[in-house]
Design an enzyme around this catalytic site. Structure first.
Site: not given
Ligand code: ASP
Length: 301
Positions: A160, A188-189, A210-211, A213
């Site tokens: 992200t 998917r959201v 970021t991670g 989600g």
């Molecule tokens: N947080 C984002 C999601 O789950 C992915 C990411 O941050 O790498 O869509």
């Protein structure tokens, strides 16, 4: 007059075995360009968006041009932006066919009575607003993230981009843009387009996450940081507590119990304090302090 500050990220999916020299150079360039904008009096909202546009366009991160497709091979992108001074927010979810999801999110904020548009409605709106469509998906997407910031199948690997800004008038803003997690189901959201989960800005703090989600949604990660700051915690305490909660959500990974989510977040408070905790291997990030110092880091804390 407030001294401006900024922090941006290129995702917490960084893998130790990979080399991030290009991203490090690019993130520094973005911070330098945004410093000039802030010194010229640009608003936190504009700078947060412009930084994310540059990150999206680079193709170096799993957002915008570097997006990865979902399980059906479609590129469904999420983004959001929030202005701390007015508490206005805009977002798009599962947007297909446009180069800059964060620009679409900003248009939702500025030009509709809504906060979020999703799917076909978001795409029709982007078209109507004259936002730049992708003429040829195969030529546009670099798929930079595919197989790079990648975890084993099924573990919701991710990438992200995001940015938090404090401008010279003391205003905070945050913006985040993503292709989501690898191998995601159609439709998917994640947390990224959801204000309070993946992005937040109010008068006290700006946050971009970021991670994985799904975990960030379950703890209202971004807004929780701001609420903790409002309740008197330092930015460092508030951000660490939220990442720890995410990491421990489904257990600690001991005794065969499932392990919680991984990822990180960047945050900035109204005094210009910066925090960027993560519990993944690394998080690509760069910053500008109120003292005018710049930094870039991927693995160190
Ligand atoms: N947080 C984002 C999601 O789950 C992915 C990411 O941050 O790498 O869509």
């Amino acid at each position: 007059m407030t001294r401006p500050a900024l922090i941006l990220h290129g995702g917490a999916g960084a893998r130790r075995e990979r080399n991030y020299d290009r991203e490090v150079v690019h993130m520094r360039e973005v911070v330098e360009a945004m410093k000039l904008r802030l010194d010229a009096g640009a608003s936190a909202l504009d700078v947060a968006m412009e930084a994310v546009v540059l990150l999206e366009d680079s193709g170096l991160y799993v957002a915008g041009r570097g997006a990865s497709p979902n399980l059906a091979g479609a590129y469904e992108l999420d983004a959001s932006i929030m202005d701390g001074a007015t508490r206005k927010a805009g977002a798009v979810a599962a947007l297909q066919g446009f180069k800059s999801p964060v620009t679409a999110a900003r248009a939702v904020m500025d030009r509709t009575p809504h906060v979020m548009l999703a799917g076909e409605g978001a795409a029709l709106f982007a078209l109507d607003q004259g936002l730049e469509p992708i003429a040829d998906e195969a030529a546009w997407f670099t798929q930079a993230g595919k197989g790079e910031d990648n975890h084993p199948p099924g573990t919701l690997s991710h990438g992200t981009v995001g940015c938090c800004v404090l401008d010279s008038q003391g205003r905070l803003a945050a913006a985040t843009s993503t292709a989501g997690v690898f191998g995601k189901m159609p439709g998917r959201v994640g947390d990224t387009p959801i204000p309070a989960a993946g992005t937040w800005a109010d008068e006290g703090a700006a946050v971009s996450c970021t991670g994985q989600g799904e975990y960030f949604i379950r703890v209202a990660a971004a807004a929780q940081v701001a609420w903790r700051v409002r309740a008197g915690q330092s930015l460092a305490e508030a951000t660490r507590a939220v990442i720890d909660e995410i990491g421990g959500l489904d257990g600690d990974g001991q005794d065969g119990k499932p392990r919680g989510g991984d990822g990180g977040l960047i945050a900035l408070d109204a005094h210009g304090h910066i925090a960027a905790p993560f519990n993944s291997q690394g998080m690509k990030r760069a910053w500008l302090t109120t003292a005018g110092e710049m930094g870039v880091e991927v693995f160190g804390t």
